[in-house]
Motif scaffolding. Structure first.
Motif, PDB file in Angstrom:
ATOM      1  N   ILE A  82       0.851  -1.193   0.000  1.00  0.00           N
ATOM      2  CA  ILE A  82       0.000   0.000   0.000  1.00  0.00           C
ATOM      3  C   ILE A  82       0.881   1.236   0.000  1.00  0.00           C
ATOM      4  CG2 ILE A  82      -1.765   1.305   1.235  1.00  0.00           C
ATOM      5  CD1 ILE A  82      -2.697  -1.304   2.511  1.00  0.00           C
ATOM      6  N   THR A  83       0.708   2.090  -0.990  1.00  0.00           N
ATOM      7  CA  THR A  83       1.408   3.374  -1.015  1.00  0.00           C
ATOM      8  C   THR A  83       0.463   4.465  -0.548  1.00  0.00           C
ATOM      9  OG1 THR A  83       0.820   3.750  -3.343  1.00  0.00           O
ATOM     10  CG2 THR A  83       2.933   2.673  -2.903  1.00  0.00           C
ATOM     11  N   LEU A  84       1.001   5.403   0.237  1.00  0.00           N
ATOM     12  CA  LEU A  84       0.225   6.509   0.769  1.00  0.00           C
ATOM     13  C   LEU A  84       0.861   7.831   0.359  1.00  0.00           C
ATOM     14  CD1 LEU A  84      -0.353   5.071   4.372  1.00  0.00           C
ATOM     15  CD2 LEU A  84      -1.989   5.071   2.477  1.00  0.00           C
ATOM     16  N   ASP A  85       0.082   8.898   0.429  1.00  0.00           N
ATOM     17  CA  ASP A  85       0.513  10.227  -0.012  1.00  0.00           C
ATOM     18  C   ASP A  85       0.563  11.153   1.192  1.00  0.00           C
ATOM     19  OD1 ASP A  85       0.718  12.796  -1.074  1.00  0.00           O
ATOM     20  OD2 ASP A  85      -0.732  12.448  -2.677  1.00  0.00           O
ATOM     21  N   THR A  86       1.778  11.499   1.641  1.00  0.00           N
ATOM     22  CA  THR A  86       1.947  12.347   2.828  1.00  0.00           C
ATOM     23  C   THR A  86       2.331  13.784   2.490  1.00  0.00           C
ATOM     24  OG1 THR A  86       4.258  11.612   3.045  1.00  0.00           O
ATOM     25  CG2 THR A  86       2.586  10.375   4.275  1.00  0.00           C
TER      26      THR A  86
ATOM     27  N   VAL B  23      -0.419 -12.892   2.995  1.00  0.00           N
ATOM     28  CA  VAL B  23       0.799 -13.065   3.784  1.00  0.00           C
ATOM     29  C   VAL B  23       0.962 -11.940   4.808  1.00  0.00           C
ATOM     30  CG1 VAL B  23       3.303 -13.364   3.718  1.00  0.00           C
ATOM     31  CG2 VAL B  23       1.898 -14.257   1.843  1.00  0.00           C
ATOM     32  N   GLY B  24       0.788 -10.723   4.396  1.00  0.00           N
ATOM     33  CA  GLY B  24       0.938  -9.567   5.272  1.00  0.00           C
ATOM     34  C   GLY B  24       0.912  -8.303   4.454  1.00  0.00           C
ATOM     35  N   THR B  25       1.023  -7.156   5.131  1.00  0.00           N
ATOM     36  CA  THR B  25       0.917  -5.852   4.467  1.00  0.00           C
ATOM     37  C   THR B  25       2.172  -5.028   4.708  1.00  0.00           C
ATOM     38  OG1 THR B  25      -1.500  -5.791   4.581  1.00  0.00           O
ATOM     39  CG2 THR B  25      -0.377  -3.662   4.427  1.00  0.00           C
ATOM     40  N   VAL B  26       2.589  -4.316   3.652  1.00  0.00           N
ATOM     41  CA  VAL B  26       3.690  -3.357   3.689  1.00  0.00           C
ATOM     42  C   VAL B  26       3.119  -1.992   3.322  1.00  0.00           C
ATOM     43  CG1 VAL B  26       5.915  -2.688   2.702  1.00  0.00           C
ATOM     44  CG2 VAL B  26       5.361  -5.126   3.019  1.00  0.00           C
ATOM     45  N   LEU B  27       3.415  -0.972   4.117  1.00  0.00           N
ATOM     46  CA  LEU B  27       3.058   0.406   3.777  1.00  0.00           C
ATOM     47  C   LEU B  27       4.296   1.121   3.258  1.00  0.00           C
ATOM     48  CD1 LEU B  27       0.931   1.545   6.877  1.00  0.00           C
ATOM     49  CD2 LEU B  27       0.168   0.319   4.824  1.00  0.00           C
ATOM     50  N   ALA B  28       4.108   2.021   2.296  1.00  0.00           N
ATOM     51  CA  ALA B  28       5.211   2.820   1.767  1.00  0.00           C
ATOM     52  C   ALA B  28       4.744   4.261   1.610  1.00  0.00           C
ATOM     53  CB  ALA B  28       5.680   2.257   0.427  1.00  0.00           C
TER      54      ALA B  28
END
Length: 292
Positions: free
Chosen positions: A124-128, A156-161
């Motif tokens: 998941i990519t987010l915009d900061t 399996v799991g989640t990665v945030l970027a």
């Protein structure tokens, strides 16, 4: 799965060195050449400040260089915005930063986030980005969207970027210019399957924790910050760097830094004294009236 994590490429329209002699295009090309031996990559993730000047030319060059590198390894490239990026130009060239997102978010101010699954991992990519400022913030709409996504676990799991780290060293400029609502993010991910958070922005490596997740801040491609400088000042030096992340390994995530050889390695790009750093914090940090 293995992720090549890059950040702060700072490419510009000209494709050459800036006034301080930093050359994002040359640094990125040199780094990718040094990492030619890497194989078995599931993804290449670029956590913001893709462009230094927000130009479409810079985004197009990043896309060309990274798509070629990742494509030869059967991987896709994922991008997030940083404080130097321009949302409109970014979107025109890179979309929301995913090749084929499974779901996406678009906010009223043009914030864009996306989610894709790679080898069972949800990325998941987010915009900061806060336009005109150096600090970061996640708007309420993104956090609501993220909360809804995380209600269902990934295979399996989640990665945030995203760009601005939710953790900081005891360094004033990091505290002022990091993610300003990290407590809200912590509440959103608490008890979910988020295992790793990838960030950039600080141009140096940091490992920390936010709730159950490991936070990994990767050094910059265009330059890295040398913390041997006197407290209250800042010194940036040459030396393209990245991180290699191994997910699913025993004792993982396993993360190590990759430093490309550079004839100017360790040479100063710029130095800012205490007065200059106070000015930067005052101009780019949150004001007293800003929400925190």
């Amino acid at each position: 799965m293995r992720i090549l994590h890059l950040s702060d490429t700072h490419l510009d329209r000209s494709g050459g060195p800036d006034a301080d002699g930093a050359d994002g295009t040359a640094a990125l090309r040199g780094l990718l050449a040094e990492l030619g031996h890497l194989r078995d990559l599931g993804a290449v993730v670029v956590t913001g400040d893709v462009a230094d000047d927000g130009s479409r030319e810079a985004y197009a060059r990043a896309r060309e260089l990274l798509a070629d590198y990742a494509g030869r390894r059967g991987a896709n490239v994922f991008y997030t915005t940083g404080n130097h990026d321009d949302r409109t130009a970014f979107a025109d060239v890179l979309g929301i930063g995913h090749f084929q997102p499974e779901t996406a978010y678009e906010g009223a101010a043009g914030e864009r986030a996306g989610a894709s699954t790679v080898d069972g991992w949800r990325l998941i990519t987010l915009d900061t980005l806060v336009p005109g400022k150096g600090y970061g913030r996640l708007d309420g709409g993104q956090l609501d969207w993220l909360r809804e996504l995380l209600a269902t676990a990934a295979p399996v799991g989640t990665v945030l970027a995203f760009h601005h780290p939710p953790v900081a060293l005891d360094v004033e400029v990091q505290r002022a210019l990091g993610l300003q609502n990290s407590a809200e993010l912590a509440e959103t991910i608490r008890g979910t399957d988020v295992q790793l958070i990838l960030c950039g922005h600080f141009h140096l490596q940091i490992l920390g924790r936010l709730e159950q997740a490991t936070v990994s801040v990767t050094p910059g491609v265009v330059s890295r910050i040398d913390l041997t400088a006197r407290p209250g000042t800042e010194r940036a030096v040459h030396g393209p760097s990245a991180s290699l992340v191994h997910l699913g390994a025993p004792h993982g995530p396993l993360i190590h830094t990759l430093h490309a050889r550079d004839p100017r390695m360790g040479e100063t790009v710029y130095e800012a004294d205490e007065e200059e750093m106070r000015e930067v914090i005052g101009r780019l940090g949150p004001s007293a009236a800003s929400p925190t």
